[in-house]
Design a protein around this motif. Structure first.
Motif, PDB file in Angstrom:
ATOM      1  N   UNK A 104      13.625   4.667 -10.602  1.00  0.00           N
ATOM      2  CA  UNK A 104      12.537   5.604 -10.851  1.00  0.00           C
ATOM      3  C   UNK A 104      11.969   5.978  -9.482  1.00  0.00           C
ATOM      4  N   UNK A 105      11.786   7.266  -9.261  1.00  0.00           N
ATOM      5  CA  UNK A 105      11.204   7.741  -8.018  1.00  0.00           C
ATOM      6  C   UNK A 105       9.740   8.071  -8.240  1.00  0.00           C
ATOM      7  N   UNK A 106       8.907   7.805  -7.236  1.00  0.00           N
ATOM      8  CA  UNK A 106       7.484   8.076  -7.393  1.00  0.00           C
ATOM      9  C   UNK A 106       6.829   8.186  -6.027  1.00  0.00           C
ATOM     10  N   UNK A 107       5.656   8.734  -6.029  1.00  0.00           N
ATOM     11  CA  UNK A 107       4.830   8.808  -4.824  1.00  0.00           C
ATOM     12  C   UNK A 107       3.425   8.356  -5.196  1.00  0.00           C
ATOM     13  N   UNK A 108       2.591   8.154  -4.194  1.00  0.00           N
ATOM     14  CA  UNK A 108       1.196   7.787  -4.466  1.00  0.00           C
ATOM     15  C   UNK A 108       0.540   8.856  -5.334  1.00  0.00           C
ATOM     16  N   UNK A 109       0.879  10.116  -5.061  1.00  0.00           N
ATOM     17  CA  UNK A 109       0.285  11.220  -5.807  1.00  0.00           C
ATOM     18  C   UNK A 109       0.769  11.242  -7.261  1.00  0.00           C
ATOM     19  N   UNK A 120       0.854  -1.179   0.000  1.00  0.00           N
ATOM     20  CA  UNK A 120       0.000   0.000   0.000  1.00  0.00           C
ATOM     21  C   UNK A 120       0.893   1.232   0.000  1.00  0.00           C
ATOM     22  N   UNK A 121       0.705   2.090  -1.005  1.00  0.00           N
ATOM     23  CA  UNK A 121       1.462   3.337  -1.061  1.00  0.00           C
ATOM     24  C   UNK A 121       0.910   4.307  -0.022  1.00  0.00           C
ATOM     25  N   UNK A 122       1.814   4.893   0.746  1.00  0.00           N
ATOM     26  CA  UNK A 122       1.393   5.880   1.741  1.00  0.00           C
ATOM     27  C   UNK A 122       1.490   7.272   1.140  1.00  0.00           C
ATOM     28  N   UNK A 123       0.523   8.137   1.415  1.00  0.00           N
ATOM     29  CA  UNK A 123       0.554   9.509   0.889  1.00  0.00           C
ATOM     30  C   UNK A 123       1.804  10.257   1.357  1.00  0.00           C
ATOM     31  N   UNK A 124       2.328  11.090   0.467  1.00  0.00           N
ATOM     32  CA  UNK A 124       3.449  11.985   0.749  1.00  0.00           C
ATOM     33  C   UNK A 124       4.752  11.264   1.090  1.00  0.00           C
ATOM     34  N   UNK A 125       4.886  10.001   0.673  1.00  0.00           N
ATOM     35  CA  UNK A 125       6.128   9.248   0.838  1.00  0.00           C
ATOM     36  C   UNK A 125       6.749   9.085  -0.535  1.00  0.00           C
ATOM     37  N   UNK A 126       8.051   9.366  -0.649  1.00  0.00           N
ATOM     38  CA  UNK A 126       8.754   9.197  -1.921  1.00  0.00           C
ATOM     39  C   UNK A 126       9.391   7.816  -1.960  1.00  0.00           C
TER      40      UNK A 126
END
Length: 106
Positions: A57-62, A32-38
């Protein structure tokens, strides 16, 4: 978390974060991707001097919220007035094509 790939025989690989299939596994489950975590994803094979790494590759939930099935998030380096990495979305077909390009896979 750790995604583990099955034995891969090509020059590229991809996995759906929300639904790993075809031999891919993830620990811990469910992922589960957590909000505001890179997050940063990369691959490697081997150990020591024989280790081979992929680009990351870097990404966030957003940043991946708008991805649709069949699209791939990558980062490209732009050398404008202020050089930086930029999120880019391409099709799976374009990703596959670029993965076979000797100029990209150096």
């Amino acid at each position: 978390m750790n995604f583990t790939a099955p034995s891969l025989d090509g020059r590229h690989a991809s996995v759906r974060l929300d639904d790993p299939q075809d031999g891919w596994t993830v620990e811990p489950k469910p992922f589960v991707l957590r909000p505001k975590v890179l997050y940063h994803a990369y691959g490697y094979r081997g150990q020591g001097h024989a280790r081979v790494n992929t680009m990351d590759v870097g990404f966030s939930a957003e940043s991946i919220a708008g991805l649709k099935p069949g699209s791939v998030l990558i980062q490209r380096y732009e050398e404008k007035a202020s050089p930086h990495w930029v999120d880019t979305t391409i099709t799976q077909e374009e990703f596959d094509r670029q993965a076979q390009s000797p100029t990209i896979c150096q």
